[in-house]
Design an enzyme around this catalytic site. Sequence first.
Site, short mmCIF file in Angstrom:
data_model
loop_
_atom_site.label_atom_id
_atom_site.label_comp_id
_atom_site.label_asym_id
_atom_site.label_seq_id
_atom_site.Cartn_x
_atom_site.Cartn_y
_atom_site.Cartn_z
N LEU A 1 -44.26 51.69 21.13
CA LEU A 1 -44.81 50.42 20.65
C LEU A 1 -44.50 49.33 21.67
CD1 LEU A 1 -43.65 50.64 16.90
CD2 LEU A 1 -45.70 51.60 17.95
N GLY A 2 -45.49 49.02 22.51
CA GLY A 2 -45.33 47.95 23.49
C GLY A 2 -46.60 47.11 23.47
N ARG B 1 -55.58 44.88 22.38
CA ARG B 1 -56.61 45.89 22.12
C ARG B 1 -56.71 46.16 20.62
NH1 ARG B 1 -54.30 50.26 26.10
NH2 ARG B 1 -52.91 48.64 26.84
N GLY C 1 -49.19 47.86 25.08
CA GLY C 1 -50.03 49.00 24.75
C GLY C 1 -49.22 49.84 23.77
N MET D 1 -45.44 40.12 20.37
CA MET D 1 -44.87 40.36 19.05
C MET D 1 -43.68 39.44 18.76
SD MET D 1 -44.91 41.98 16.24
CE MET D 1 -45.83 43.52 16.25
N GLU E 1 -40.32 55.53 32.21
CA GLU E 1 -41.41 56.26 32.89
C GLU E 1 -41.07 56.48 34.37
OE1 GLU E 1 -43.48 53.07 31.24
OE2 GLU E 1 -45.06 54.28 30.35
N ARG F 1 -47.52 55.57 38.91
CA ARG F 1 -48.05 55.84 37.58
C ARG F 1 -49.56 55.61 37.67
NH1 ARG F 1 -48.02 51.93 32.36
NH2 ARG F 1 -49.06 53.36 30.97
N GLY G 1 -41.18 48.17 24.33
CA GLY G 1 -40.71 46.80 24.02
C GLY G 1 -40.54 46.49 22.54
N ASN H 1 -45.48 51.05 39.42
CA ASN H 1 -46.25 51.06 38.18
C ASN H 1 -47.00 49.73 38.12
OD1 ASN H 1 -47.16 50.91 35.55
ND2 ASN H 1 -45.21 51.47 34.60
N HIS I 1 -49.96 57.16 27.74
CA HIS I 1 -48.50 56.95 27.64
C HIS I 1 -47.74 58.26 27.84
CE1 HIS I 1 -49.23 53.05 25.23
NE2 HIS I 1 -48.87 52.73 26.45
N GLY J 1 -40.86 48.77 19.93
CA GLY J 1 -40.11 49.86 19.29
C GLY J 1 -38.60 49.76 19.53
N GLU J 2 -38.23 49.31 20.74
CA GLU J 2 -36.80 49.25 21.08
C GLU J 2 -36.12 48.00 20.55
OE1 GLU J 2 -36.53 49.73 25.38
OE2 GLU J 2 -37.96 51.36 25.26
P1 ADP Z 1 -45.87 46.90 28.27
O1 ADP Z 1 -46.87 47.73 27.52
O2 ADP Z 1 -46.45 45.68 28.91
O3 ADP Z 1 -44.92 47.69 29.15
P2 ADP Z 1 -43.49 46.43 26.69
O4 ADP Z 1 -43.12 47.83 26.37
O5 ADP Z 1 -42.63 45.67 27.65
O6 ADP Z 1 -45.00 46.28 27.08
O7 ADP Z 1 -43.49 45.62 25.31
C1 ADP Z 1 -43.83 44.28 25.24
C2 ADP Z 1 -43.81 43.85 23.77
O8 ADP Z 1 -42.46 44.01 23.26
C3 ADP Z 1 -44.20 42.38 23.57
O9 ADP Z 1 -45.08 42.26 22.47
C4 ADP Z 1 -42.85 41.75 23.23
O10 ADP Z 1 -42.98 40.62 22.42
C5 ADP Z 1 -42.18 42.87 22.47
N1 ADP Z 1 -40.74 42.60 22.34
C6 ADP Z 1 -39.79 42.61 23.29
N2 ADP Z 1 -38.60 42.23 22.76
C7 ADP Z 1 -38.81 41.98 21.44
C8 ADP Z 1 -37.99 41.55 20.34
N3 ADP Z 1 -36.70 41.31 20.49
N4 ADP Z 1 -38.57 41.42 19.14
C9 ADP Z 1 -39.87 41.65 18.96
N5 ADP Z 1 -40.70 42.05 19.94
C10 ADP Z 1 -40.18 42.21 21.17
#
Ligand code: ADP
Length: 393
Positions: free
Chosen positions: A210-211, A242, A213, A285, A380, A94, A329, A9, A182, A331-332
Amino acid sequence: MNGVVLTLNAGSSSLKFAVFDSETASMTARISGKITGIGGEPFFAARDANGRALDKGLLETLDPSLDHEQLIALLFPWLEEHHGDRPLLAVGHRVVHGGQRFNEPTRISDEVLAALEAFVPLAPLHQPHNLAAIRAVSTWQPDLPQIACFDTSFHAGQRQLAKLFALPRALSNEGIIRYGFHGLSYEYIANILPDHLGELATGRVIVAHLGNGSSMCAIKNQQSVATSTGFTALDGLMMGRRCGNLDPGVVLYLMQVKGMTADAVTDLLYRQSGLLGVSGISNNMHVLQQSDDPHAREAVQLYCYRAASVLAGLIPAIGGLDALVFTAGIGENSTVVRAAICAQLEWLGIAIDPVSNDMNAVKISAAGSAVEVLVLPTNEEVVVASACRKLVA
Ligand code: ADP
């Protein structure tokens, strides 16, 4: 023949990989890892199926000038050392955009690769890197079967209404429609819904990916019905860099009145906007949540407000809401973002349990909530690996 399959990926600044056994349906990778910080400070990390860190060997220190293809070339010998005596049977990639033609995992040929090049302008941040990874594998082992798995495929079955822009029909006919992205993440979550929701799994579900992207998908009967991203992955939610939904008049103004070139506008909308643009501090974030800066606070608030608004806008497509799933990232992991989005959706009967939310529990809805609210890690790689397994079976 039993062996392993490799998933790749390749993102704008990262390369994620995973190695799975070819003959089982196991969701656990033998080896998984990533190179992050490509173009800046590259960093490699990998672990085995038990989560133990693996030795990095020659990948311990990486030259910052290395590009994706050069890093992939370094990764291959490392992988050969680590996947043991099992032969590598196929590589799955991917690929963000499959256009209207590629609606399912597709074996890669020169002709397919050329067709995928045509979608580079529609996904300038991702597609070039996805295709570079395919080329790097071809150079390394020209006869190794490769398969492309598309982020757009999961949405291909949406009805026409969900795909149309209100533009002249001739433009829709030539493919200027909503594709959605996604999809590999949504497919993974849709597949595991029955494990967590029982009969409700076939009900009305919105998944919030929510990452960096970010997007949302309205799902019914485990199929995509509508999604927030459109022709490109710029649309919909505010993201790390974005802009998400934007009055197209802003683009016209930037070009016609401010004299910006198409390239400058592309850079602005894809790389300088979103959390980074509004905060002026970071696209991350986690960093923004720790900051006392009022612009950082406003960026987080805007992200959550826009997410709640987009979510509400997807509900008509599925006629109500039985479950909401947070993944990726933010969302989790972000209790703050989940709480803020859900607080703006109380009128839907959504109520979360603050303790479960703080614990990142699987189920975070409160007893009596009209909507089940879940936190499910996405994967993924599992979806790509499963396509590779079918290919080699
Ligand atoms: P990508 O789209 O690059 O795969 P990810 O799904 O890894 O992105 O998400 C990255 C985002 O998740 C970043 O903005 C990061 O700050 C956020 N993130 C990861 N852990 C936490 C946390 N504990 N609290 C808040 N935001 C988080």
